[in-house]
Design a protein around this motif. Structure first.
Motif, short mmCIF file in Angstrom:
data_model
loop_
_atom_site.label_atom_id
_atom_site.label_comp_id
_atom_site.label_asym_id
_atom_site.label_seq_id
_atom_site.Cartn_x
_atom_site.Cartn_y
_atom_site.Cartn_z
N ILE A 1 0.83 -1.21 0.00
CA ILE A 1 0.00 0.00 0.00
C ILE A 1 0.86 1.25 0.00
N ALA A 2 1.76 1.35 0.99
CA ALA A 2 2.59 2.56 1.09
C ALA A 2 3.82 2.26 1.92
N SER A 3 4.95 2.82 1.50
CA SER A 3 6.18 2.67 2.28
C SER A 3 6.11 3.42 3.59
N SER A 4 5.23 4.40 3.67
CA SER A 4 5.11 5.21 4.88
C SER A 4 4.34 4.49 5.99
N LEU A 5 3.67 3.40 5.65
CA LEU A 5 2.93 2.62 6.65
C LEU A 5 3.78 1.47 7.16
N TYR A 6 3.54 1.08 8.41
CA TYR A 6 4.20 -0.11 8.94
C TYR A 6 3.62 -1.36 8.27
N TYR A 7 4.43 -2.41 8.29
CA TYR A 7 3.96 -3.69 7.73
C TYR A 7 2.67 -4.14 8.38
N LYS A 8 2.56 -4.00 9.71
CA LYS A 8 1.38 -4.46 10.42
C LYS A 8 0.12 -3.72 9.99
N ASP A 9 0.29 -2.51 9.44
CA ASP A 9 -0.86 -1.72 9.01
C ASP A 9 -1.37 -2.11 7.63
N GLN A 10 -0.65 -2.98 6.94
CA GLN A 10 -1.07 -3.41 5.61
C GLN A 10 -0.87 -4.92 5.43
N LYS A 11 -0.92 -5.64 6.56
CA LYS A 11 -0.64 -7.07 6.53
C LYS A 11 -1.64 -7.85 5.68
N PRO A 12 -2.95 -7.60 5.76
CA PRO A 12 -3.88 -8.36 4.90
C PRO A 12 -3.56 -8.19 3.41
N GLU A 13 -3.26 -6.96 3.01
CA GLU A 13 -2.91 -6.71 1.61
C GLU A 13 -1.57 -7.36 1.25
N ALA A 14 -0.64 -7.37 2.22
CA ALA A 14 0.66 -7.99 1.98
C ALA A 14 0.52 -9.49 1.77
N LEU A 15 -0.36 -10.12 2.53
CA LEU A 15 -0.57 -11.56 2.36
C LEU A 15 -1.07 -11.87 0.96
N ARG A 16 -1.97 -11.07 0.46
CA ARG A 16 -2.50 -11.29 -0.90
C ARG A 16 -1.43 -11.02 -1.95
N ARG A 17 -0.68 -9.93 -1.75
CA ARG A 17 0.37 -9.58 -2.71
C ARG A 17 1.47 -10.64 -2.74
N ALA A 18 1.88 -11.11 -1.57
CA ALA A 18 2.94 -12.11 -1.50
C ALA A 18 2.51 -13.43 -2.12
N ALA A 19 1.25 -13.79 -1.94
CA ALA A 19 0.75 -15.03 -2.53
C ALA A 19 0.83 -14.99 -4.05
N ASP A 20 0.49 -13.85 -4.63
CA ASP A 20 0.59 -13.71 -6.08
C ASP A 20 2.05 -13.67 -6.51
N PHE A 21 2.89 -13.00 -5.73
CA PHE A 21 4.31 -12.90 -6.08
C PHE A 21 4.96 -14.27 -6.11
N THR A 22 4.76 -15.07 -5.06
CA THR A 22 5.43 -16.36 -4.99
C THR A 22 4.85 -17.37 -5.97
N ALA A 23 3.56 -17.24 -6.29
CA ALA A 23 2.93 -18.21 -7.20
C ALA A 23 3.10 -17.84 -8.66
N ASN A 24 3.11 -16.54 -8.97
CA ASN A 24 3.06 -16.12 -10.37
C ASN A 24 4.21 -15.22 -10.80
N ARG A 25 4.39 -14.11 -10.11
CA ARG A 25 5.35 -13.12 -10.59
C ARG A 25 6.81 -13.58 -10.43
N LEU A 26 7.15 -14.15 -9.28
CA LEU A 26 8.52 -14.60 -9.08
C LEU A 26 8.92 -15.66 -10.09
N PRO A 27 8.12 -16.72 -10.30
CA PRO A 27 8.49 -17.70 -11.33
C PRO A 27 8.64 -17.08 -12.73
N LYS A 28 7.83 -16.08 -13.03
CA LYS A 28 7.94 -15.43 -14.35
C LYS A 28 9.30 -14.77 -14.51
N PHE A 29 9.76 -14.06 -13.50
CA PHE A 29 11.08 -13.42 -13.55
C PHE A 29 12.18 -14.48 -13.59
N LEU A 30 12.10 -15.47 -12.70
CA LEU A 30 13.16 -16.48 -12.64
C LEU A 30 13.21 -17.31 -13.91
#
Length: 242
Positions: free
Chosen positions: A120-149
């Motif tokens: 969401i924003a670098s100005s926010l703490y991780y704990k303040d955007q944890k639900p969004e981070a969980l969704r983003r990380a799930a997509d990153f590890t399943a889709n985006r990271l393999p695409k780059f690698l």
């Protein structure tokens, strides 16, 4: 020439890509923000240079490099400047453009890795955007990271010379940058990387080979190499590595 590197003193971050090139190239350099304020350096010296209104071409953010009268910002741009001076790129224009293209792609990957914990924003703490981070990380590890690698693995696998470098037979600064990416991923996403490892033998071999280069091995064993931590681009949050 003695180079002056300006970057935050407590993290590897994007400055580490420049540090690796300087170390491998045997450059004479000062990591300014990591020096004492009493010596006229430290973070205040970095901020002063960033905010100096007399500088006609200021850098937006660290890292930036001072080389003589030049002040060069943006990681990929700094490496484009340093590489021919440190013998980390062949002299032909085609190789230099190809290496720069790969480095810019690495920059894209870094942004997406960072956004797994700060979507969401670098100005926010991780704990303040944890639900969004969980969704983003799930997509990153399943889709985006393999695409780059997949992309970088394909380049190494199709190397007709079989030397395991991204530019063919010549070791370059892009190999150093790819080492740093793999080191960060192995730290931040150990479960994901263990699952993906069989698909990326060339990248893992490149990571191993770079770590064993004499100057890099000495650097990694020294106090100059900072540890990954939870202020960095690559951060280990077990819940994001499900």
């Amino acid at each position: 020439m003695r180079y002056k590197l300006y970057y935050w003193p407590t993290i590897q971050g994007r400055g580490e890509f420049v540090r690796l090139a300087l170390e491998e190239g045997g450059a004479d350099y000062i990591d300014v923000a990591r020096r004492s304020e009493r010596s006229g350096m430290g973070v205040p010296a970095m901020l002063r240079l960033m905010e100096d209104v007399a500088v006609s071409r200021p850098s937006f953010a660290p890292p930036f490099l001072k080389a003589g009268e030049l002040i060069i910002g943006q990681t990929a741009n700094i490496l484009l400047f340093l590489a021919p001076r440190l013998a980390l790129i062949p002299p032909d224009e085609s190789s230099q453009l190809w290496a720069h293209q790969l480095q810019l792609t690495i920059s894209d990957l870094l942004t997406e890795a960072h956004d797994t914990h700060h979507p969401i924003a670098s100005s926010l703490y991780y704990k303040d955007q944890k639900p969004e981070a969980l969704r983003r990380a799930a997509d990153f590890t399943a889709n985006r990271l393999p695409k780059f690698l997949d992309y970088f693995e394909r380049i190494l696998a199709h190397n007709p010379h079989g030397d395991g470098y991204l530019l063919g037979t010549t070791f370059s600064y892009v190999d150093l940058s790819m080492f740093q990416v793999m080191a960060g991923l192995l730290y931040a996403f150990p479960k994901t990387m263990k699952r993906l490892a069989p698909s990326y033998p060339h990248l893992l071999e490149l990571h191993r080979r770079v770590a064993e280069r004499p100057r890099i091995a000495r650097y990694l064993a020294s106090a100059r190499r900072l540890a990954f931590n939870k202020q960095d681009i690559f951060r280990r949050y077990p819940e994001l590595d499900a």
